[in-house]
Each structure stands twice: as structure tokens, then as C-alpha cells.
Design a protein around this motif. Structure first.
Motif, PDB file in Angstrom:
ATOM      1  N   TRP A 494       0.834  -1.213   0.000  1.00 21.40           N
ATOM      2  CA  TRP A 494       0.000   0.000   0.000  1.00 21.40           C
ATOM      3  C   TRP A 494       0.867   1.261   0.000  1.00 21.40           C
ATOM      4  N   HIS A 495       2.133   1.106   0.355  1.00 22.30           N
ATOM      5  CA  HIS A 495       2.996   2.282   0.490  1.00 22.30           C
ATOM      6  C   HIS A 495       3.872   2.532  -0.734  1.00 22.30           C
ATOM      7  N   LYS A 496       3.751   1.711  -1.772  1.00 21.31           N
ATOM      8  CA  LYS A 496       4.592   1.907  -2.946  1.00 21.31           C
ATOM      9  C   LYS A 496       4.175   3.158  -3.722  1.00 21.31           C
ATOM     10  N   ILE A 497       5.136   3.940  -4.121  1.00 23.68           N
ATOM     11  CA  ILE A 497       4.851   5.197  -4.817  1.00 23.68           C
ATOM     12  C   ILE A 497       5.353   5.051  -6.249  1.00 23.68           C
ATOM     13  N   ASN A 498       4.507   4.524  -7.130  1.00 31.08           N
ATOM     14  CA  ASN A 498       4.981   4.237  -8.477  1.00 31.08           C
ATOM     15  C   ASN A 498       4.132   4.893  -9.548  1.00 31.08           C
ATOM     16  N   ALA A 499       3.315   5.887  -9.161  1.00 31.76           N
ATOM     17  CA  ALA A 499       2.445   6.506 -10.154  1.00 31.76           C
ATOM     18  C   ALA A 499       2.672   8.010 -10.244  1.00 31.76           C
ATOM     19  N   MET A 500       3.800   8.499  -9.712  1.00 33.54           N
ATOM     20  CA  MET A 500       4.047   9.939  -9.738  1.00 33.54           C
ATOM     21  C   MET A 500       4.385  10.394 -11.156  1.00 33.54           C
ATOM     22  N   ARG A 501       3.779  11.464 -11.611  1.00 33.57           N
ATOM     23  CA  ARG A 501       4.038  12.041 -12.939  1.00 33.57           C
ATOM     24  C   ARG A 501       4.247  13.550 -12.765  1.00 33.57           C
ATOM     25  N   LEU A 502       5.140  14.125 -13.539  1.00 25.10           N
ATOM     26  CA  LEU A 502       5.365  15.564 -13.485  1.00 25.10           C
ATOM     27  C   LEU A 502       4.424  16.261 -14.455  1.00 25.10           C
ATOM     28  N   ASN A 503       3.758  17.321 -13.950  1.00 25.22           N
ATOM     29  CA  ASN A 503       2.919  18.196 -14.774  1.00 25.22           C
ATOM     30  C   ASN A 503       1.740  17.492 -15.445  1.00 25.22           C
ATOM     31  N   GLN A 504       1.294  16.358 -14.879  1.00 22.09           N
ATOM     32  CA  GLN A 504       0.099  15.715 -15.417  1.00 22.09           C
ATOM     33  C   GLN A 504      -0.548  14.871 -14.324  1.00 22.09           C
ATOM     34  N   ALA A 505      -1.811  14.548 -14.550  1.00 27.78           N
ATOM     35  CA  ALA A 505      -2.520  13.735 -13.569  1.00 27.78           C
ATOM     36  C   ALA A 505      -1.861  12.362 -13.476  1.00 27.78           C
ATOM     37  N   THR A 509      -2.462   1.547 -12.504  1.00 25.80           N
ATOM     38  CA  THR A 509      -3.346   0.382 -12.434  1.00 25.80           C
ATOM     39  C   THR A 509      -2.999  -0.415 -11.181  1.00 25.80           C
ATOM     40  N   LEU A 510      -3.994  -0.661 -10.364  1.00 28.77           N
ATOM     41  CA  LEU A 510      -3.820  -1.480  -9.166  1.00 28.77           C
ATOM     42  C   LEU A 510      -4.307  -2.893  -9.467  1.00 28.77           C
ATOM     43  N   HIS A 511      -3.561  -3.887  -8.995  1.00 27.94           N
ATOM     44  CA  HIS A 511      -3.894  -5.284  -9.274  1.00 27.94           C
ATOM     45  C   HIS A 511      -4.298  -5.990  -7.979  1.00 27.94           C
ATOM     46  N   PHE A 512      -5.366  -6.761  -8.066  1.00 32.71           N
ATOM     47  CA  PHE A 512      -5.893  -7.486  -6.907  1.00 32.71           C
ATOM     48  C   PHE A 512      -6.172  -8.937  -7.284  1.00 32.71           C
ATOM     49  N   THR A 513      -6.340  -9.771  -6.278  1.00 30.73           N
ATOM     50  CA  THR A 513      -6.753 -11.155  -6.507  1.00 30.73           C
ATOM     51  C   THR A 513      -7.935 -11.490  -5.601  1.00 30.73           C
ATOM     52  N   THR A 514      -8.758 -12.411  -6.062  1.00 29.40           N
ATOM     53  CA  THR A 514      -9.899 -12.888  -5.276  1.00 29.40           C
ATOM     54  C   THR A 514      -9.491 -14.134  -4.502  1.00 29.40           C
ATOM     55  N   HIS A 515     -10.481 -14.708  -3.750  1.00 29.71           N
ATOM     56  CA  HIS A 515     -10.229 -15.926  -2.975  1.00 29.71           C
ATOM     57  C   HIS A 515      -9.685 -17.058  -3.832  1.00 29.71           C
ATOM     58  N   ASP A 516     -10.212 -17.171  -5.054  1.00 29.56           N
ATOM     59  CA  ASP A 516      -9.785 -18.275  -5.930  1.00 29.56           C
ATOM     60  C   ASP A 516      -8.606 -17.878  -6.822  1.00 29.56           C
ATOM     61  N   ASN A 517      -7.887 -16.807  -6.410  1.00 36.13           N
ATOM     62  CA  ASN A 517      -6.677 -16.349  -7.101  1.00 36.13           C
ATOM     63  C   ASN A 517      -6.924 -15.816  -8.510  1.00 36.13           C
ATOM     64  N   THR A 518      -8.157 -15.377  -8.764  1.00 32.34           N
ATOM     65  CA  THR A 518      -8.447 -14.701 -10.030  1.00 32.34           C
ATOM     66  C   THR A 518      -7.886 -13.283  -9.966  1.00 32.34           C
ATOM     67  N   LEU A 519      -7.105 -12.916 -10.968  1.00 36.56           N
ATOM     68  CA  LEU A 519      -6.486 -11.597 -11.001  1.00 36.56           C
ATOM     69  C   LEU A 519      -7.422 -10.597 -11.681  1.00 36.56           C
ATOM     70  N   PHE A 520      -7.566  -9.409 -11.096  1.00 32.21           N
ATOM     71  CA  PHE A 520      -8.325  -8.345 -11.754  1.00 32.21           C
ATOM     72  C   PHE A 520      -7.645  -7.008 -11.474  1.00 32.21           C
ATOM     73  N   TYR A 589      -4.128  -7.666  -2.305  1.00 31.28           N
ATOM     74  CA  TYR A 589      -3.272  -6.910  -3.207  1.00 31.28           C
ATOM     75  C   TYR A 589      -2.349  -7.902  -3.907  1.00 31.28           C
ATOM     76  N   TYR A 590      -2.309  -7.855  -5.217  1.00 37.61           N
ATOM     77  CA  TYR A 590      -1.550  -8.842  -5.980  1.00 37.61           C
ATOM     78  C   TYR A 590      -0.060  -8.548  -5.941  1.00 37.61           C
ATOM     79  N   GLN A 591       0.716  -9.607  -5.713  1.00 31.82           N
ATOM     80  CA  GLN A 591       2.175  -9.501  -5.775  1.00 31.82           C
ATOM     81  C   GLN A 591       2.665 -10.373  -6.929  1.00 31.82           C
TER      82      GLN A 591
END
Length: 672
Positions: A494-505, A509-520, A589-591
Motif C-alpha cells: 500500500w505504500h509503494k509510490i509508483n504513479a508519480m508524474r510531473l505536470n500531469q494527472a 493500475t492497481l492489481h488485486f486477486t480474489t479468494h480463488d486467485n483470479t487476477l483483476f 493486493y496482488y504480488q
């Protein structure tokens, strides 16, 4: 009648965990010095820490420690105990133990030995109740235990039939027989379980009432022959014949039924010259009730009775054991409000409720409120749940002015309660209390089976829960970036800072998994993001949501579909739990380096830590899918290991009596 008038000053508690802690709480308030016992597994247990003194009793297995009568008596003598409280479970209904204590001149905080003997045998107790004119379920309760004879008696009763170990309890040695073909295997299994659990393979058989309620009466008798009933508890919601939810008073239960059942319970107690606390259990079926059994001890669910009567039942036990008369008469007892209790177990509801073990790495307790929200437990964060004892972690007990308020309080407390590190039934309990039939009080012993779809199936992650989790993630990460993080765990995803952009929004994309390990995945565009409030555009399955969110202590408040709403979110080691009034969602949270173990087809591993008590196959034998190959015993229950496919046994990795660890390879098969 042997009336004792000696004051208890030094009390040995012949039990462990939550049970021992609960007894200490009352005894220490009365100024009684409390002596605890501990095994190897319990050296650092909560009951040891809270006792005035604690004595070593032996190796971790209960049969080598807490169940060894001579060891317990020796500690009692060496520690100068003048009384022994057995708790509930273990030796609490062991007549030989009770007799040995009294022979040693020590006060026994329990009923007379003859009363324990009378109710210790289900068949003998049925005969006694029949004489006392307490209503019984039709069945066979005799001494003839020839298997062919038992089979004939079962057929006479008419299916379905319930076979029970006569000396049993807690669902052990019980089998429901639906037809003639099931009779031989059910008799053998019940006899074996009865022998393993209670040292007695005697059985009885009764008509199986398909949709009864389990309603029990709390009784109390003193040494002078006075008796009262402290009303009823409904314990209908059960799995494996063990209680999951209890409440008092029983829902949809009239005053006339309460009085009739209460008087029948007193009648039963007087028939065996009872003393102390006891519970008379009945099957209740549309206004008719039948005696089931009497537990000659305090019950696990006694707190709900305490909550509605305002009485301390352990204190009552100690007073009766000292020879005092009952604190109140029947006319002085009354019901105030409503109480519910849920049992939190280390078990996996999605794996046939099999017990689980491990470390309680993270425990977040509900807010405890005197007289309204109570937690009885014998463990704390960091403790181990071992394979040696019952898997119950705690009991959550709540009270309300009426049933509706009580249920609302219970739901709130369950949302607040979180345990990580060990799989528990907390999520399952939250689903139970949200079933509409439960809200209406329409319960039976078939409740879990009837609502299996609502309780057991994963209905997916709710969109608004996912949005709430994303909002919290973004705000907490901003807090970290600005130096206001609550901790310095930079490995937390949750603490990773990998979406910083200069002069733009910022887009990511955040990746998650469900109980049955389905990635979304979820796409997030940050429109504005400050320490306490943020504004984002969130895309889920091509659907775009514009959301604002803000953090308020342990809740996230977010604006979604033109309204502000709140959710409570718990993050622990990549796992995410989201709760609100509409239910809960769990995902992770998907690793990318997540390593999932996949078993080879046909291999069989241990579903939990346990002991091999039976092996039903041999190397080289051809077996069919579903055949029982081995039986494990764990946490006082038997678990059958079955062939997953047709095949040939290549290797049996353990022998009878071996203790095996969870996930250990038990049997190797070659698929046919």
C-alpha cells in the motif's frame, strides 16, 4: 445430603484457556486465590499469566496433562488448594475425578458423583427421565449392543434415525442414518468415535427430528435441595452438532413454554438429587419438547444467561460449593433484555469447517462495553493456536434492550473484530447474522444447511467495497509520501509510490486477486490528492466512477453515486477486508512474485495438524474416488481422507499414531 460449610480460599482450576480465565475473573473478585495448570504448549498462555500461581502439568497432548487425574490431584495437594473447579470440558463430567477430589478432602465445585454418573450415560439418563415423566424422543436406549440387534432397532424406529454414543457430547459419536444401507458403517463409526473420545462404545438410537430447535434450560440447585431455572437459551445454529450461535431468551418462545420447559428441567434435576449448575437440553418442535441430555457442568454459552439475568453463575457455583443457599429464589429471577453469543473458531468454513492452526499475528478486538459487549477469551495477539486443544479462540457476547437492538450490536461488534494469521469463522458468522430468517428468529438445527448458498458461497467483491479500498489506499500512500505515515513498513504494497508524474494527472493500475486467485485490475486517475481528502476517477470493468474520499480514524468516507458513505477497512499482509452495513468483501493486493503451491493430481496432503488414527488401504491397492483411505483426528474430531480419483496406492507416508503437520504428504497415488 453432604452439606459443606467451608469457605473456599485457594481454588485450583483444572482447565485451560478461555475457560480458566473466565473462572478466575469471578473467583478473584471474591478474594479467592487462583491456581492454574499449564502444559508445554501453554507455558505463555493467558490463563497462566492471569492466575495467582501456575503449576506445570505435563506434555502438550491433553491425555498427558490436563486429563491425568493423578497429576491434577498431586498439584492440588502440593499447592495447598482447598477446592477444585473443573471448568467445562476435560474432566468436568468425570465421576471418578470428582470422587477422587472428595476422597482427598478437597471441595469439588460441581454436582454429586451419582448425578454425574446418571447423566453421563445417555441411555441411563433417558431411563431416569422416563421414570421422572420428562418427555423423551422415541428410540432405543437399552443395553443390548449387538450390532445386528441395534440394526433391527434402528429399522423399527423409522428413518431418519440419529445414532449417538451413549457417553458422548459435542457431536462426537453421532451419525444420521437415512436408509438401511448406511446402518453398518454408521454403527461402526459411532462406536469407534465413542471409544476414542469417551472410552465407551455403547450406542443409543432415536428418531431424528428433521427441523427441531435446540433449546436448553439453565438450572441451579443448592445443597439444601432448593432449585431454580434461569430461563432458556436457544442454541439451534450448529455445525457438526456443535453450537455456533446462542441466544437468550429463545426467539418466538412463549411464557407458557418457558415455564413448562423450566419446570421439566427442575424435575429432571431433582430426580438425580442434583447440586450446582447444570443444563437440561431439549429438542423443541412446534410447541412440543423432548429431553435430550443433561450437562452436569457450566456450559460454554452461560454468558448469555448472565447478561439477561444480571447474575454471575461462577460466583453462584462457588457459593453453592461452600454450602450456601441459592442467592435468589425463582420469583426473584427475571429476564432483562436480550443477549447473543457467537463462538469464534480457528477453522475454515470453506473447507468443511476443518480446524486450522497457526499464530494469531494480528488481532483487532471489537470495542468492549460493560454490560453490552463482552469478550471471553484465553488468547491474545501473538499466541499460537495449536493442534492439541479445541480450536475455539473466543466468545463474543452482546446485550440489547430487545432482540433487534441486540442483533444490531452484534453485527457492529463482528465488523470490528478481525483476526489474521489463522483462518477463522469470523466472515461466516457475519453472514449468519445477516440472514433474514435469523433476524426474524426463524432458526433450527438445520439452519446452516438450509441457508448454505448464502453462507458458504462467495458472492464476489462488491463494487463499492472495492472503491472504498482504492480510496483508502490512495490516501494512505499520500500520507506516507508527505511523511505522515503511521509506521515505517516500506515493504507494505500500500505504500509503494509508483504513479508519480510531473505536470500531469497521475494514472496507474492497481492489481488485486480474489479468494480463488483470479487476477483483476482497477485503473485510477488522481484528480487531486491531499493528506486527508482526495478526488479520483476509478475504472472497474470499463465502468468509470468519479469519487471523493477522506479518512476518519479507522474508517473511510467516500462520495459514491452522489452520496457520502462509510466503510471500515483492515489491511494485513496484502489481505484486505472491507465492511459496511451492506456486508463485507475480502480480496488481496496482488504480488507478482506470489508463489502458489499446486498439488499434483492424486496426491493427498494433511488438511490440518493431527494424528493418524486409522489406515484403510495398503500400498499397491486399487481404490475408487471417494474411498476412505485414512482417518485423522484433530482437535477432538475425526476427519476422513478420501481418494480424489480412481487409482493405485503408491506410498503411505505415515503409520498409525503419527502426528502430522498441515500440508504434509499423507498418501501418494497413481491415477488410473
Amino acid at each position: 445430603m453432604n452439606t459443606n460449610n467451608k469457605k473456599i480460599t485457594r481454588l485450583l482450576i483444572a482447565n485451560r484457556g478461555e475457560i480458566a480465565v473466565r473462572i478466575m475473573q469471578s473467583a478473584q473478585k471474591m478474594g479467592v486465590h487462583c491456581i492454574a495448570l499449564y502444559s508445554d504448549a501453554d507455558q505463555n498462555a493467558l490463563h497462566v499469566k492471569q492466575a495467582d500461581e501456575a503449576w506445570y502439568i505435563g506434555a502438550s497432548p491433553a491425555k498427558d496433562s490436563y486429563l491425568v487425574v493423578d497429576k491434577v490431584l498431586q498439584v492440588a495437594k502440593d499447592s495447598g488448594a482447598d477446592a477444585i473447579h473443573p471448568g467445562y470440558g476435560f474432566l468436568s463430567e468425570n465421576a471418578g475425578f470428582a470422587q477422587a477430589i472428595q476422597d482427598a478432602g478437597i471441595i469439588w465445585v460441581g454436582p454429586p458423583v451419582n448425578a454425574i454418573k446418571a447423566m453421563g450415560s445417555k441411555s441411563e439418563s433417558k431411563a431416569l427421565m422416563e421414570k421422572a415423566r420428562v418427555p423423551l424422543v422415541p428410540g432405543y436406549h437399552g443395553d443390548n449392543q449387538d450390532e445386528a440387534f441395534l440394526s433391527d432397532e434402528i429399522k423399527k424406529i423409522g428413518f431418519p434415525v440419529l445414532i449417538k454414543a451413549s457417553a458422548g457430547g459435542g457431536g462426537k459419536g453421532m451419525r444420521v442414518v437415512e436408509n438401511e444401507n448406511q446402518i453398518p458403517s454408521a454403527i461402526k463409526a459411532s462406536k469407534r468415535e465413542g471409544l476414542n473420545s469417551f472410552g465407551d462404545d455403547k450406542l443409543l438410537a432415536e428418531k431424528y427430528i428433521t427441523r427441531p430447535r435446540h433449546v436448553e434450560i439453565q438450572v441451579f440447585m443448592d445443597q439444601q435441595g432448593n432449585g431454580v431455572y434461569l430461563f432458556e437459551r436457544d442454541c439451534s445454529i450448529q455445525r457438526r452438532h456443535q453450537k455456533v450461535v446462542e441466544e437468550a431468551p429463545a426467539p418466538q418462545f412463549s411464557e407458557q413454554e418457558r415455564q413448562a420447559m423450566g419446570e421439566a428441567a427442575i424435575q429432571a434435576a431433582k430426580a438425580i438429587q442434583y447440586e450446582g449448575a447444570g443444563t437440561v437440553e431439549f429438542l423443541y418442535d412446534n410447541g412440543t419438547f423432548y429431553f435430550m441430555e443433561m450437562n452436569t457442568r457450566l456450559q460454554v454459552e452461560h454468558p448469555v444467561t448472565e447478561m439477561i439475568t444480571g447474575q454471575d453463575l461462577v460466583a453462584w457455583q462457588l457459593k453453592v460449593a461452600q454450602g450456601e443457599t441459592l442467592p435468589l429464589t425463582q420469583s426473584e429471577l427475571s429476564i432483562h433484555g436480550h443477549s447473543m453469543e457467537v463462538r469464534i473458531y480457528a477453522e475454515d468454513p470453506n473447507n468443511d469447517f476443518l480446524p486450522t492452526t497457526g499464530t494469531l499475528e494480528h488481532v483487532q478486538l471489537p470495542k468492549l462495553i460493560a454490560g453490552k459487549v463482552r469478550l471471553d477469551t484465553g488468547v491474545q495477539q501473538g499466541d499460537e493456536v495449536s493442534p492439541y486443544y479445541d480450536p475455539m479462540i473466543s466468545k463474543l457476547i452482546v446485550w440489547g434492550e430487545d432482540r433487534e437492538q441486540c442483533l444490531s450490536t452484534l453485527k457492529q461488534a463482528l465488523q470490528q473484530y478481525q483476526i489474521a494469521g489463522v483462518t477463522t469463522n469470523l466472515s461466516f458468522l457475519r453472514k449468519v447474522v445477516n440472514v433474514e430468517a435469523f433476524r426474524q428468529g426463524d432458526v433450527s438445527t438445520q439452519f446452516i444447511e438450509e441457508f448454505n448458498d448464502q453462507l458458504m458461497n462467495d458472492h464476489g467483491i462488491k463494487h463499492h467495497h472495492l472503491i472504498a479500498a482504492v480510496c483508502q489506499h490512495m490516501l494512505k500512500r499520500t500520507s506516507l509520501r508527505l511523511g505522515r505515515a503511521s509506521n515505517d513498513d516500506h515493504t507494505n504494497p500500500w505504500h509503494k509510490i509508483n504513479a508519480m508524474r510531473l505536470n500531469q494527472a497521475a494514472k496507474e493500475t492497481l492489481h488485486f486477486t480474489t479468494h480463488d486467485n483470479t487476477l483483476f485490475s482497477v485503473d485510477v486517475e488522481t484528480l487531486s490528492n491531499q493528506t486527508n481528502i482526495g478526488h479520483w476517477q476509478i475504472t472497474i470493468n470499463n465502468e468509470v466512477f468519479t469519487v471523493m474520499g477522506r479518512l476518519e480514524n479507522d474508517t473511510i468516507q467516500y462520495q459514491f453515486n452522489d452520496k457520502w458513505q462509510s466503510a471500515r477497512i483492515i489491511n494485513y499482509k496484502h489481505q484486505i477486508w472491507v465492511y459496511d452495513g451492506q456486508g463485507e468483501s475480502q480480496f488481496a493486493y496482488y504480488q507478482a512474485n506470489f508463489n502458489q503451491h499446486t498439488e499434483q493430481a492424486g496426491s493427498l496432503t494433511a488438511p490440518m495438524n493431527g494424528t493418524i488414527i486409522q489406515i484403510d488401504t495398503n500400498v499397491g491397492e486399487t481404490v475408487q474416488a471417494g474411498d476412505v483411505l485414512m482417518i485423522m483426528e484433530a482437535m477432538k474430531m475425526e476427519h476422513a481422507i478420501k481418494a480424489p480419483v480412481n487409482g493405485i496406492i503408491k506410498e503411505i507416508c505415515f503409520k498409525l499414531g503419527d502426528l502430522v503437520s498441515e500440508s504434509a504428504m499423507l498418501i501418494e497415488m497413481e491415477e488410473a
